[in-house]
Design a protein around this motif. Structure first.
Motif, short mmCIF file in Angstrom:
data_model
loop_
_atom_site.label_atom_id
_atom_site.label_comp_id
_atom_site.label_asym_id
_atom_site.label_seq_id
_atom_site.Cartn_x
_atom_site.Cartn_y
_atom_site.Cartn_z
N CYS A 134 -10.77 -1.45 0.73
CA CYS A 134 -9.94 -0.89 -0.34
C CYS A 134 -8.87 -1.91 -0.78
N ALA B 1 -1.71 5.99 0.51
CA ALA B 1 -3.16 5.85 0.40
C ALA B 1 -3.88 6.91 1.23
N VAL C 253 0.86 -1.17 0.00
CA VAL C 253 0.00 0.00 0.00
C VAL C 253 0.90 1.22 0.00
N PHE D 122 -9.32 3.74 -3.08
CA PHE D 122 -8.66 4.87 -2.45
C PHE D 122 -9.03 6.16 -3.19
#
Length: 212
Positions: free
Chosen positions: A46, A7, A4, A53
């Motif tokens: 997400c 984000a 990730v 996002f």
């Protein structure tokens, strides 16, 4: 396994989190903790592409999963498994049918396929394949959800408060099996308020409440 990067997510004018960056490796259990409203479940959604996002990106096994292309769809189908607080079963379908929803074709399977009967026996529901999901107790429904994971053998498991509605015995079964998935190489992310769940995690990611 999960990456990730930067984000951000809002709910109206309210910022849940922004600039959030973290990795989840194979064999790791990450507990998402924080007060109600801090966006734990939203972050899981997400990662699983149930939501998107506002900014940032997520890769699973090196593929950006937010896209609509074939590679992104295949990653989501092959790699992702879910364990929901409300069990995520179709009430009027049989246990067998609820499990078959998650089954991927043998040619796409990363390991030796697991038969439904074997998965149900593993979670203490041998012989219950023809029961309707609504006929089961809450603990039994979560066991079916676990059997579904055993059949799919996902590389990434996203669990949203998976023990909150369960008694101690069923909660321990859920956590033990999540430990086993991680030990076999899965990346596990759990949104939780429970101290006993956080204690099982290898890493804790705290989401603060920006309005607090």
């Amino acid at each position: 396994m999960i990456e990730v990067r930067s984000a951000s997510k809002r709910r109206g004018r309210r910022v849940l989190w922004q600039g959030l960056t973290f990795d989840v490796d194979r064999g790791e259990i990450v507990a998402l903790v924080g007060p109600s409203g801090s966006g734990k479940s939203t972050l899981l959604d997400c990662i699983g592409h149930i939501e998107t996002f506002d900014a940032g990106s997520i890769l699973i096994d090196g593929v950006t999963v937010g896209g609509g292309g074939r590679s992104a769809r295949l990653v989501r189908r092959r790699h992702l498994g879910y364990l929901f607080q409300d069990f995520g079963l179709v009430p009027d379908m049989t246990v067998q049918a609820n499990i078959d929803i998650a089954r991927v074709p043998a040619r796409e399977h990363r390991g030796t396929p697991v038969r439904t009967a074997a998965a149900l026996e593993r979670v203490g529901l041998a012989g219950r394949a023809t029961d309707r999901a609504h006929e089961l107790s809450g603990g039994e429904q979560q066991r079916v959800a676990l059997a579904r994971l055993l059949v799919k053998q996902p590389d990434v498991i996203l669990a949203d408060e998976p023990t909150s509605a369960l008694d101690g015995t069923n909660a321990s079964m859920v956590l033990d099996l999540l430990d086993e998935f991680a030990a076999s190489g899965a990346a596990v992310v759990i949104a939780t308020h429970a101290a006993e769940v956080e204690a099982r995690a290898t890493t804790t990611l705290s989401l603060f409440d920006p309005d607090r």
